[in-house]
Motif scaffolding. Structure first.
Motif, PDB file in Angstrom:
ATOM      1  N   GLU A  75       8.972  60.554 -63.727  1.00 44.23           N
ATOM      2  CA  GLU A  75      10.185  60.856 -62.958  1.00 44.23           C
ATOM      3  C   GLU A  75      11.064  61.895 -63.630  1.00 44.23           C
ATOM      4  OE1 GLU A  75      11.958  57.054 -62.404  1.00 44.23           O
ATOM      5  OE2 GLU A  75      10.178  56.386 -61.299  1.00 44.23           O
ATOM      6  N   LYS A  76      11.208  61.753 -64.962  1.00 42.17           N
ATOM      7  CA  LYS A  76      12.143  62.647 -65.642  1.00 42.17           C
ATOM      8  C   LYS A  76      11.508  63.981 -65.987  1.00 42.17           C
ATOM      9  CE  LYS A  76      14.113  58.858 -67.930  1.00 42.17           C
ATOM     10  NZ  LYS A  76      13.908  58.275 -69.251  1.00 42.17           N
ATOM     11  N   GLU A  77      10.187  64.094 -65.724  1.00 38.92           N
ATOM     12  CA  GLU A  77       9.523  65.284 -66.227  1.00 38.92           C
ATOM     13  C   GLU A  77       9.447  66.403 -65.195  1.00 38.92           C
ATOM     14  OE1 GLU A  77       5.942  64.155 -68.204  1.00 38.92           O
ATOM     15  OE2 GLU A  77       6.907  62.299 -68.839  1.00 38.92           O
ATOM     16  N   GLU A  78       9.411  67.601 -65.729  1.00 38.44           N
ATOM     17  CA  GLU A  78       9.425  68.772 -64.867  1.00 38.44           C
ATOM     18  C   GLU A  78       7.986  69.221 -64.587  1.00 38.44           C
ATOM     19  OE1 GLU A  78      11.167  73.300 -65.095  1.00 38.44           O
ATOM     20  OE2 GLU A  78      11.780  71.839 -66.596  1.00 38.44           O
ATOM     21  N   VAL A  79       7.655  69.312 -63.312  1.00 37.64           N
ATOM     22  CA  VAL A  79       6.303  69.730 -62.950  1.00 37.64           C
ATOM     23  C   VAL A  79       6.180  71.243 -63.079  1.00 37.64           C
ATOM     24  CG1 VAL A  79       4.621  69.868 -61.087  1.00 37.64           C
ATOM     25  CG2 VAL A  79       6.013  67.811 -61.364  1.00 37.64           C
ATOM     26  N   ILE A  80       5.155  71.699 -63.813  1.00 33.93           N
ATOM     27  CA  ILE A  80       4.948  73.142 -63.948  1.00 33.93           C
ATOM     28  C   ILE A  80       3.827  73.596 -63.019  1.00 33.93           C
ATOM     29  CG2 ILE A  80       4.340  75.022 -65.513  1.00 33.93           C
ATOM     30  CD1 ILE A  80       6.878  73.774 -66.358  1.00 33.93           C
ATOM     31  N   MET A  81       2.740  72.869 -63.092  1.00 31.76           N
ATOM     32  CA  MET A  81       1.584  73.273 -62.289  1.00 31.76           C
ATOM     33  C   MET A  81       0.966  72.045 -61.654  1.00 31.76           C
ATOM     34  SD  MET A  81      -0.854  76.078 -64.049  1.00 31.76           S
ATOM     35  CE  MET A  81      -1.890  76.838 -62.824  1.00 31.76           C
ATOM     36  N   GLU A  82       0.346  72.280 -60.518  1.00 33.33           N
ATOM     37  CA  GLU A  82      -0.233  71.161 -59.804  1.00 33.33           C
ATOM     38  C   GLU A  82      -1.517  71.616 -59.125  1.00 33.33           C
ATOM     39  OE1 GLU A  82       1.915  67.814 -57.059  1.00 33.33           O
ATOM     40  OE2 GLU A  82       2.945  69.679 -57.454  1.00 33.33           O
ATOM     41  N   ALA A  83      -2.591  70.905 -59.375  1.00 36.53           N
ATOM     42  CA  ALA A  83      -3.830  71.176 -58.640  1.00 36.53           C
ATOM     43  C   ALA A  83      -3.939  70.103 -57.566  1.00 36.53           C
ATOM     44  CB  ALA A  83      -5.018  71.108 -59.579  1.00 36.53           C
ATOM     45  N   LYS A  84      -4.135  70.553 -56.322  1.00 39.28           N
ATOM     46  CA  LYS A  84      -4.192  69.578 -55.231  1.00 39.28           C
ATOM     47  C   LYS A  84      -5.528  69.655 -54.525  1.00 39.28           C
ATOM     48  CE  LYS A  84       0.609  68.884 -53.911  1.00 39.28           C
ATOM     49  NZ  LYS A  84       1.638  69.237 -52.918  1.00 39.28           N
ATOM     50  N   HIS A  85      -6.273  68.584 -54.635  1.00 41.48           N
ATOM     51  CA  HIS A  85      -7.559  68.454 -53.927  1.00 41.48           C
ATOM     52  C   HIS A  85      -8.439  69.679 -54.092  1.00 41.48           C
ATOM     53  CE1 HIS A  85      -5.585  65.024 -52.215  1.00 41.48           C
ATOM     54  NE2 HIS A  85      -4.602  65.789 -51.779  1.00 41.48           N
ATOM     55  N   VAL A  86      -8.580  70.141 -55.313  1.00 39.84           N
ATOM     56  CA  VAL A  86      -9.337  71.368 -55.557  1.00 39.84           C
ATOM     57  C   VAL A  86     -10.837  71.086 -55.554  1.00 39.84           C
ATOM     58  CG1 VAL A  86      -9.895  73.063 -57.325  1.00 39.84           C
ATOM     59  CG2 VAL A  86      -7.512  72.529 -56.828  1.00 39.84           C
ATOM     60  N   THR A  87     -11.538  71.870 -54.751  1.00 38.11           N
ATOM     61  CA  THR A  87     -12.990  71.722 -54.667  1.00 38.11           C
ATOM     62  C   THR A  87     -13.639  73.087 -54.879  1.00 38.11           C
ATOM     63  OG1 THR A  87     -12.839  69.871 -53.147  1.00 38.11           O
ATOM     64  CG2 THR A  87     -14.912  71.052 -53.178  1.00 38.11           C
ATOM     65  N   ARG A  88     -14.685  73.113 -55.680  1.00 37.57           N
ATOM     66  CA  ARG A  88     -15.409  74.367 -55.885  1.00 37.57           C
ATOM     67  C   ARG A  88     -16.899  74.076 -55.832  1.00 37.57           C
ATOM     68  NH1 ARG A  88     -16.967  78.915 -55.313  1.00 37.57           N
ATOM     69  NH2 ARG A  88     -17.040  80.560 -56.902  1.00 37.57           N
ATOM     70  N   ARG A  89     -17.593  74.816 -54.953  1.00 38.08           N
ATOM     71  CA  ARG A  89     -19.041  74.622 -54.840  1.00 38.08           C
ATOM     72  C   ARG A  89     -19.760  75.900 -55.213  1.00 38.08           C
ATOM     73  NH1 ARG A  89     -17.336  72.149 -50.045  1.00 38.08           N
ATOM     74  NH2 ARG A  89     -17.477  69.883 -50.173  1.00 38.08           N
ATOM     75  N   PHE A  90     -20.946  75.748 -55.763  1.00 41.93           N
ATOM     76  CA  PHE A  90     -21.784  76.912 -56.059  1.00 41.93           C
ATOM     77  C   PHE A  90     -23.114  76.742 -55.351  1.00 41.93           C
ATOM     78  CE2 PHE A  90     -19.016  76.688 -59.801  1.00 41.93           C
ATOM     79  CZ  PHE A  90     -18.522  77.978 -59.797  1.00 41.93           C
ATOM     80  N   LEU A  91     -23.713  77.866 -55.030  1.00 36.95           N
ATOM     81  CA  LEU A  91     -25.047  77.836 -54.449  1.00 36.95           C
ATOM     82  C   LEU A  91     -26.024  78.083 -55.589  1.00 36.95           C
ATOM     83  CD1 LEU A  91     -25.686  77.391 -51.500  1.00 36.95           C
ATOM     84  CD2 LEU A  91     -26.118  79.836 -51.278  1.00 36.95           C
ATOM     85  N   SER A  92     -26.855  77.101 -55.885  1.00 39.05           N
ATOM     86  CA  SER A  92     -27.785  77.295 -56.994  1.00 39.05           C
ATOM     87  C   SER A  92     -28.966  78.143 -56.540  1.00 39.05           C
ATOM     88  CB  SER A  92     -28.261  75.957 -57.531  1.00 39.05           C
ATOM     89  OG  SER A  92     -29.119  75.365 -56.597  1.00 39.05           O
TER      90      SER A  92
END
Lengths: 268, 274, 259
Positions: free
Chosen positions: A4-21
């Motif tokens: 609660e008291k902390e300051e948010v700097i960065m946030e990743a939200k539902h990050v998805t990364r796919r690669f084609l092998s």
């Protein structure tokens, strides 16, 4: 842990990364990853090789772009930024790489390496380079005369200090470290961790530290996320890691480490 | 080890001095030839064998062969150097761009270079000569057109090798602009290899251009060009062998010097990579 | 079984191992630990007769079952390798040929050391892999190096090293390239090798692994032995360097640098 008291700097939200092998199979390196970075706090990410932690870091540092989800820096989604706007964001998010011998231009002197970010953003003029380099070297506890040397003549620990000097040059709000100490001897690693912790206290930097060694991550992170096959399986405060970890994978990681006093018990 | 290194530099210096002498000879041709003109015909003196006055003899029009060979160095060298400079700059540039940006840029540049590779240089030169007339300038354009691909390929593969290395990624994270990364990171990585390639290419470009001139698609009479001189001397091969011996020797020597220069340069640059 | 007496090794002018001594008995495990540049790897390379170019033993002797390795001929030493003693490395994958199957290399390795028909060698190889708990060992035999994970490759390496039941296994950082979970499995398997009466001389920088496996741990710094003894001895040791090293190893639930 309450944030609660902390300051948010960065946030990743539902990050998805796919690669084609190569055999046309879809490989999901990061799947629905949501993590938050707070000012002056360290987030440790632990997981084995290939768990997707490096891919996640590449997206945080804008070296890669997620397929889905967003990465917010102070509320702004930075993944969609292009060109100069994207470059400007970089001064707030810096990185230290794993292999200290591969992360510098082979023909650049220490002075030019650590001042490169400052010159890129015109924080200093080329004339002020010597002075800026001296200050940065002092901050990472390296002697002044290293400024005119080439990194390949230095030890692993010294190189990694140069890498840290480069990362803190712009006084970023976030520093991302990818196995930044795993190529070093334990005593050097300890000094490095002490340095990182000291710098963090001085500058209130948010740090993401990725490593496969849970004991190491636990020794200086505030919060720990355990990653497996692209997913965050558990997230908990570092001081409660041993007592509160519930996920079987976290327990397995905990029990596979060798300590001098106890022997690991593997759950088979 | 040290001695070996020293020898490498000595060898390189020797050939560098030879190359510079050749270039100086071309530049100071009027002095060397003591005012003799390479183009003024003196029919009375036609086909004189070498003597103290005409060191290399005279040709079928009575022109001094020595003067023609020395002046010929001007045309041959400037044309060959021009070709190498063009293909070096063009190929390096396109190769770096293709390797660094990848994707569509890479596909377009590399397919274009594939097309060029599958096109025989001589045929293209003949075509260019046919369209816009035979001249040394057109020969230079034609040869350049098909020869830049080697540089592009080399530069591209060297760039692709370091493109994703930690230190380049670190430069990106440090907020370097693309132009800065291209010139400070990519260019230095490709230069040593490409400079060596360029140095060894001077010899083969001389041969290529001389070949075109010999066939009549390059330099035109009365220009003193070695390939052309060989062609002009051909009918008199039995009676006035000096007409072919001296230009041939000139080509041989100059190509040899530049090839050795390239090889020794490679040895010297390899030491620095260590 | 293995005795190293007052060994000194130099590379050029530089002495990298200084008066090293060790006695290893049958079925025991000894670990040499230390940080980079301590000379620990040089010691086991000297025992295996594989010093890197420029390295030579300047003093001392290495006795294997009472016979000096240094005074014997190169051929005798060569014969010992594989049968009497064998070695595993940090990354076995790098030691294998990437364009040949595991099986063909394993069979070749067996047939170099012992005359036997190919089929029999193949079966022996499969049974060795099975003993190293590699699931589906027939499939592993038909695989190429790149198709195996780091842990599987290391198991293949141990299987090959153990084929002729050597009396001594030399291990150079055998788990350093592996993840913690895999490392734990491999360490466990290596510890089990003692049941077959194989002695192990291992080099590692991981003090936890050293403590778990060894009867004796030798700590080295700058070519010299600084401390030696079993786990309990090291934990209680008053040696300053030992204390510094132990303090630097991060421990779960141990010292934290932040609050």
């Amino acid at each position: 842990m309450s944030h609660e008291k902390e300051e948010v700097i960065m946030e990743a939200k539902h990050v998805t990364r796919r690669f084609l092998s190569s055999d046309k199979e879809v490989f999901t390196a990061c799947s629905d990853v949501s993590l938050t970075l707070y000012k002056g706090k360290t987030l440790g990410i632990a997981g084995e090789s290939g768990c997707g932690k490096s891919t996640f870091l590449r997206m945080l540092t804008l070296l890669d772009t997620p397929d889905k989800g967003e990465i917010l820096y102070r509320g702004q989604d930075i993944t969609k930024l292009k060109g100069e706007k994207r470059r400007q964001i970089r001064q707030h998010i810096q990185m230290v790489f794993q292999d200290p011998s591969a992360s510098f231009h082979p023909k650049m002197k220490v002075r030019d390496i650590i001042c490169e970010p400052l010159l890129n953003f015109k924080r200093i003029s080329p004339k002020e380079k010597e002075e800026a380099a001296r200050k940065l070297l002092e901050m990472v506890e390296l002697p002044e005369d290293f400024s005119g040397r080439y990194p390949h003549s230095m030890s692993g620990g010294q190189k990694q200090r140069v890498a840290i000097a480069r990362a803190i040059a712009l006084e970023p709000e976030v520093i991302v470290m990818d196995e930044a100490t795993s190529a070093l001897d334990v005593s050097v690693q300890k000094n490095m961790i002490e340095l990182i912790v000291r710098l963090q206290k001085e500058k209130q930097t948010a740090i993401v530290f990725v490593a496969h060694d849970l004991a190491l991550v636990q020794s200086f992170a505030h919060e720990i996320a355990v990653m497996r096959q692209g997913e965050i399986v558990e997230k908990l405060p570092a001081e409660k890691l041993v007592s509160d970890a519930k996920h079987p994978y976290t327990r397995m990681l905990l029990e596979s480490g060798f300590s001098l006093s106890g022997s690991p018990e593997i759950v088979s | 080890m040290k001695r070996f290194k020293a020898t490498k530099y000595a060898v390189f210096l020797t050939f560098a001095v030879c190359a510079i002498l050749i270039i100086l000879a071309a530049v100071f041709a009027p002095v060397l030839c003591a005012g003799k003109s390479p183009v003024d015909a003196e029919l009375a003196d036609a086909l004189l064998p070498p003597d103290s006055h005409h060191w290399f003899g005279t040709d079928q029009l009575g022109r001094d062969v020595f003067a023609r060979v020395i002046y010929g160095a001007r045309i041959t060298l400037s044309a060959a150097l021009a070709v190498v400079a063009i293909i070096f700059v063009l190929g390096t540039l396109l190769g770096i761009l293709a390797g660094y940006f990848g994707g569509i840029m890479d596909a377009v540049i590399m397919r274009f270079s594939d097309m060029m590779v599958s096109f025989p240089g001589m045929v293209l030169a003949i075509a260019v000569a046919g369209i816009s007339g035979a001249s040394i300038k057109n020969a230079v354009i034609a040869v350049s057109f098909v020869s830049w691909t080697k540089y592009a390929r080399l530069a591209r593969s060297l760039v692709a090798k370091i493109r994703h290395s930690d230190y380049v990624q670190a430069a990106v994270v440090a907020g370097s602009r693309q132009w800065y990364i291209l010139t400070r990171y990519m260019l230095p990585a490709v230069l040593p290899t490409l400079v060596v390639t360029a140095a060894t290419d001077i010899g083969s470009m001389i041969l290529e251009l001389a070949g075109l001139s010999f066939l009549g698609f390059g330099a035109q009479p009365p220009a003193p060009e070695w390939g052309l001189m060989l062609n002009e001397g051909r009918p008199h091969m039995q009676t006035a062998s000096w007409l072919m011996v001296f230009p041939g020797l000139a080509i041989f020597l100059v190509v040899l010097v530049f090839n050795f220069l390239g090889d020794s340069l490679r040895d010297v640059l390899d030491v620095r990579k260590e | 079984m293995l005795e190293i007496k007052d060994l000194c090794v130099s590379y050029g002018e530089k002495t990298v191992v200084n008066h090293f001594h060790l006695k290893l008995e049958q079925g025991r495990v000894c670990t040499i630990a230390g940080e980079s540049g301590s000379g620990k790897t040089t010691v086991i390379r000297a025992v295996f007769g594989l010093l890197a170019a420029g390295g030579r033993v300047t003093a001392g002797d290495i006795l294997f079952e009472g016979k000096s390795l240094l005074s014997g001929s190169k051929e005798e030493w060569g014969k010992l390798r594989g049968m009497g003693m064998s070695m595993i490395f940090q990354d076995t994958g790098a030691m294998l040929n990437p364009i040949r199957t595991i099986g063909s290399q394993f069979v070749e390795y067996i047939r170099i050391h012992e005359r036997m028909p190919k089929k029999q060698a193949w079966e022996k190889a499969v049974s060795m892999l099975r003993r190293m708990q590699l699931p589906d060992s027939e499939r592993v035999m038909k695989s190429y190096v790149f198709q195996l994970s780091g842990g599987m490759r290391q198991r293949v390496g141990i299987a090959m090293a153990m084929t002729f039941q050597p009396k001594l296994l030399l291990a150079d950082e055998p788990t350093s390239a592996l993840d913690t979970v895999t490392q734990a499995e491999i360490v466990r398997q290596m510890k089990d090798l003692r049941k077959e009466n194989t002695s192990i001389l291992m080099v590692t920088h991981n003090l936890g692994v050293a403590a778990f496996m060894s009867d004796e741990i030798i700590l080295m710094k700058d070519g010299k032995i600084t401390d030696r003894g079993d786990k309990e001895h090291l934990l209680k040791s008053e040696n300053a360097y030992t204390g510094k090293l132990l303090d630097a190893v991060p421990v779960l639930g141990g010292k934290r640098y932040v609050s």
